[in-house]
Design an enzyme around this catalytic site. Structure first.
Site, PDB file in Angstrom:
ATOM      1  N   GLY A 105     -26.819  10.467   8.050  1.00 20.36           N
ATOM      2  CA  GLY A 105     -26.800  11.866   7.623  1.00 20.36           C
ATOM      3  C   GLY A 105     -26.577  11.990   6.129  1.00 20.36           C
ATOM      4  N   ARG A 133     -29.422  16.029  14.392  1.00 19.80           N
ATOM      5  CA  ARG A 133     -28.377  16.646  13.557  1.00 19.80           C
ATOM      6  C   ARG A 133     -28.927  17.807  12.716  1.00 19.80           C
ATOM      7  NH1 ARG A 133     -24.916  11.941  10.909  1.00 19.80           N
ATOM      8  NH2 ARG A 133     -23.550  13.724  10.504  1.00 19.80           N
ATOM      9  N   SER A 178     -18.209  20.560   3.654  1.00 20.97           N
ATOM     10  CA  SER A 178     -19.062  19.378   3.790  1.00 20.97           C
ATOM     11  C   SER A 178     -19.370  18.783   2.427  1.00 20.97           C
ATOM     12  CB  SER A 178     -20.366  19.757   4.497  1.00 20.97           C
ATOM     13  OG  SER A 178     -21.314  18.712   4.326  1.00 20.97           O
ATOM     14  N   GLN A 180     -21.389  16.408   2.028  1.00 18.39           N
ATOM     15  CA  GLN A 180     -22.835  16.151   1.987  1.00 18.39           C
ATOM     16  C   GLN A 180     -23.582  17.363   1.439  1.00 18.39           C
ATOM     17  OE1 GLN A 180     -24.018  14.911   5.908  1.00 18.39           O
ATOM     18  NE2 GLN A 180     -22.920  12.961   5.776  1.00 18.39           N
ATOM     19  N   ASP A 331     -13.990  11.523   9.350  1.00 22.73           N
ATOM     20  CA  ASP A 331     -14.583  10.415  10.115  1.00 22.73           C
ATOM     21  C   ASP A 331     -13.544   9.630  10.920  1.00 22.73           C
ATOM     22  OD1 ASP A 331     -17.102  11.040   9.166  1.00 22.73           O
ATOM     23  OD2 ASP A 331     -16.911   9.731   7.420  1.00 22.73           O
ATOM     24  N   LYS A 358     -21.624  15.212  14.268  1.00 23.05           N
ATOM     25  CA  LYS A 358     -21.639  13.889  13.613  1.00 23.05           C
ATOM     26  C   LYS A 358     -22.713  13.020  14.293  1.00 23.05           C
ATOM     27  CE  LYS A 358     -18.659  14.819  10.521  1.00 23.05           C
ATOM     28  NZ  LYS A 358     -19.124  14.908   9.138  1.00 23.05           N
ATOM     29  N   ARG A 362     -18.731  14.022  18.722  1.00 22.60           N
ATOM     30  CA  ARG A 362     -17.519  13.199  18.854  1.00 22.60           C
ATOM     31  C   ARG A 362     -16.399  13.925  19.595  1.00 22.60           C
ATOM     32  NH1 ARG A 362     -17.660  10.386  12.840  1.00 22.60           N
ATOM     33  NH2 ARG A 362     -19.313   8.912  13.388  1.00 22.60           N
ATOM     34  N   ARG A 406     -18.808   4.787  14.925  1.00 19.73           N
ATOM     35  CA  ARG A 406     -17.346   4.963  14.939  1.00 19.73           C
ATOM     36  C   ARG A 406     -16.800   5.120  16.359  1.00 19.73           C
ATOM     37  NH1 ARG A 406     -16.653   4.791   9.592  1.00 19.73           N
ATOM     38  NH2 ARG A 406     -18.061   6.068   8.335  1.00 19.73           N
TER      39      ARG A 406
HETATM   40  C1  S3P Z   1     -19.883  12.055   3.833  1.00 24.26           C
HETATM   41  C2  S3P Z   1     -19.389  13.268   4.187  1.00 24.26           C
HETATM   42  C3  S3P Z   1     -18.940  13.589   5.557  1.00 24.26           C
HETATM   43  C4  S3P Z   1     -18.707  12.338   6.398  1.00 24.26           C
HETATM   44  C5  S3P Z   1     -19.808  11.346   6.234  1.00 24.26           C
HETATM   45  C6  S3P Z   1     -19.941  10.921   4.790  1.00 24.26           C
HETATM   46  C7  S3P Z   1     -20.347  11.843   2.450  1.00 24.26           C
HETATM   47  O1  S3P Z   1     -19.917  14.375   6.195  1.00 24.26           O
HETATM   48  O2  S3P Z   1     -18.581  12.677   7.759  1.00 24.26           O
HETATM   49  O3  S3P Z   1     -19.563  10.195   7.038  1.00 24.26           O
HETATM   50  O4  S3P Z   1     -20.572  10.681   2.060  1.00 24.26           O
HETATM   51  O5  S3P Z   1     -20.490  12.825   1.729  1.00 24.26           O
HETATM   52  P1  S3P Z   1     -19.953  15.984   6.041  1.00 24.26           P
HETATM   53  O6  S3P Z   1     -20.247  16.306   4.641  1.00 24.26           O
HETATM   54  O7  S3P Z   1     -21.042  16.432   6.970  1.00 24.26           O
HETATM   55  O8  S3P Z   1     -18.606  16.456   6.493  1.00 24.26           O
END
Ligand code: S3P
Length: 452
Positions: A105, A133, A178, A180, A331, A358, A362, A406
């Site tokens: 993701g 997702r 988030s 991300q 995570d 996720k 989860r 995980r």
């Molecule tokens: C991550 C952000 C998280 C995390 C993922 C890695 C990142 O996700 O769960 O394993 O590297 O920015 P979300 O931004 O969807 O919370």
């Protein structure tokens, strides 16, 4: 070249109580979040970025393949040592084939951010987990820059993206906490004139901001009312290649750490683990649960704080984990739930809606797996409640891991402290983030093996 993982057959594994306590000093692989960002920012910088400690798991290798398919040059120079010859901001070229980001993701969402302000068209997909997702969370803000998307129903992959040729900077209030999404918006802001702003109601991991500064960008971060942050990026910075040392991944360290806490008599040290305060929610929880964990030799490596973690087994007690802490340990809930199952008393983990989207759902998966192992567990709204008996859980179950690394590792760790061995249906996804999990855990004295 597009990343085309070959279809693989499932690898069942079984974990039982080890005959002896776990002992030893280990290093876990490089941080997954930082590894993705090192390759992506290296691809956008001018010059050669030298990376050490890169995680060579499938997720990160998918990112390496993707940046190469886009015209940058990421090359392996040795164990965890990579170089990236960047093309400069806006310099990526149209990929000739589908970009397959496997299980990741982070790779998908961050790369879409970069592509959103490159005037080219790309087709992006992933494995069955990633195709389930939600991508709407990045499609929405990136469209505001002027990017165009064609997606499957529910904004799922595969999707086509055509980046904006005259991007407009945006100010975006994150609807979900988030990193991300925050990162996707900031990366889109690189090739956009003016100031791009992200407002996050709760602080999430800040590796993108730190690394952008490390490469020379101007990134502001100021606190706002309610505990959040306003983050700004000035567009069209000169990103200059800079060396990166990737610390050990605290999310991977969590598995041997909790194994050491729940296998009686154990003492394990994990060296060189990242302790960025936006990643250390789990350590706070474990301390509240009475865990014996010491942070030794704290230092700074390449702009990220690092320490050696020493864990000693001992009785744990239940705790009430506030929702505000979730972004700093998002995570870690599968493995925290395992610790809670071995603790004495009730653990309440609040505000876990994000766990549903996720690599697998989860929230449902943890509850179902623990219940199968004889643990009293309930989901109330978005909260997970685990009643620890203060003793070994029954175990003796087969757990479906649903393409989720995980979940696979967490339930193997549960098997180390269960009365009857725990089986998982497929350990193959562990290679996305922790390729050496099995030899490393067994080197500490664990009894995790394939079925005869
Ligand atoms: C991550 C952000 C998280 C995390 C993922 C890695 C990142 O996700 O769960 O394993 O590297 O920015 P979300 O931004 O969807 O919370």
């Amino acid at each position: 070249m597009a990343h085309n993982p070959s279809p693989r057959s499932p690898t069942p594994l079984i974990a039982a109580r080890p005959p002896m306590p776990l002992t030893g000093k280990i290093r876990v692989p490089g941080d997954k979040s930082i590894s993705h960002r090192a390759l992506m920012l290296g691809a956008l910088a001018v010059g050669r970025t030298e990376i050490s400690g890169l995680l060579e798991g499938e997720d990160v290798l998918a990112t390496a393949a993707a940046v190469n398919a886009l015209g940058a040059h990421a090359n392996r120079a040795g164990d965890g040592r990579w170089t990236v010859d960047g093309v400069g901001i806006g310099g990526l070229t149209e990929p000739q084939d589908l970009i397959d980001l496997g299980n990741s993701g982070t790779a998908a969402r961050l790369l879409l951010g970069i592509l959103a302000t490159h005037p080219l068209t790309a087709f992006v997909t992933g494995d069955a987990s990633l195709r389930r997702r939600p991508m709407g969370r990045v499609v929405d803000p990136l469209s505001r820059f002027g990017a165009r998307f064609v997606t499957r129903e529910g904004a799922r992959l595969p999707l086509a993206i055509s980046g904006a040729s005259d991007p407009i900077p945006i100010s975006y209030h994150l609807p979900v906490p988030s990193a991300q999404v925050k990162s996707a918006v900031l990366l889109a802001g690189l090739d956009t004139p003016g100031t791009t702003t992200v407002i996050e109601p709760q602080p999430t991991r800040d590796h993108t901001e730190r690394m952008l500064r490390h490469f020379g960008a101007t990134v502001g971060a100021e606190p706002i009312d309610g505990g959040g942050k306003r983050i700004t990026l000035e567009g069209h910075p000169e990103l200059a290649a800079a060396p990166i040392t990737v610390p050990g991944d605290p999310s991977s360290a969590a598995f041997p750490l909790i194994a050491a806490l729940i296998v009686p008599g154990s003492e394990v040290t994990i060296e060189g683990v990242g302790i960025n305060p936006l990643r250390t929610g789990l350590l706070e929880c474990l301390r509240e649960m009475g865990a014996d964990i010491a942070l030794l030799n704290e230092r700074d490596e390449g702009g990220e704080p690092v320490a050696d973690l020493r864990a000693r087994a001992g009785a744990l007690r239940g705790a009430d984990i506030p929702a505000e802490r979730a972004p700093r340990m998002i995570d870690e809930y599968p493995i925290l739930a395992v610790a809670a199952a071995c603790a004495g008393g009730r653990t309440v983990m609040r505000g876990l809606a994000e766990l549903r989207v996720k690599e697998s759902d989860r929230l449902t998966g943890i509850a179902a797996g623990l219940a199968k192992c004889g643990v009293r567990v309930a989901i109330e709204g978005d909260d997970l409640i685990v009643e620890g008996a203060g003793n070994y859980p029954a175990g003796g179950a087969l757990i479906e891991t649903s393409l989720d690394h995980r979940m696979a590792m967490a339930f193997l760790v549960l098997g180390l402290a269960a009365n009857d061995a725990v089986r998982i249906d497929d350990a193959a996804p562990i290679a996305t983030s922790f390729p050496d999990f099995l030899p490393l855990m067994n080197g500490l004295g664990c009894a995790i093996r394939g079925e005869a």
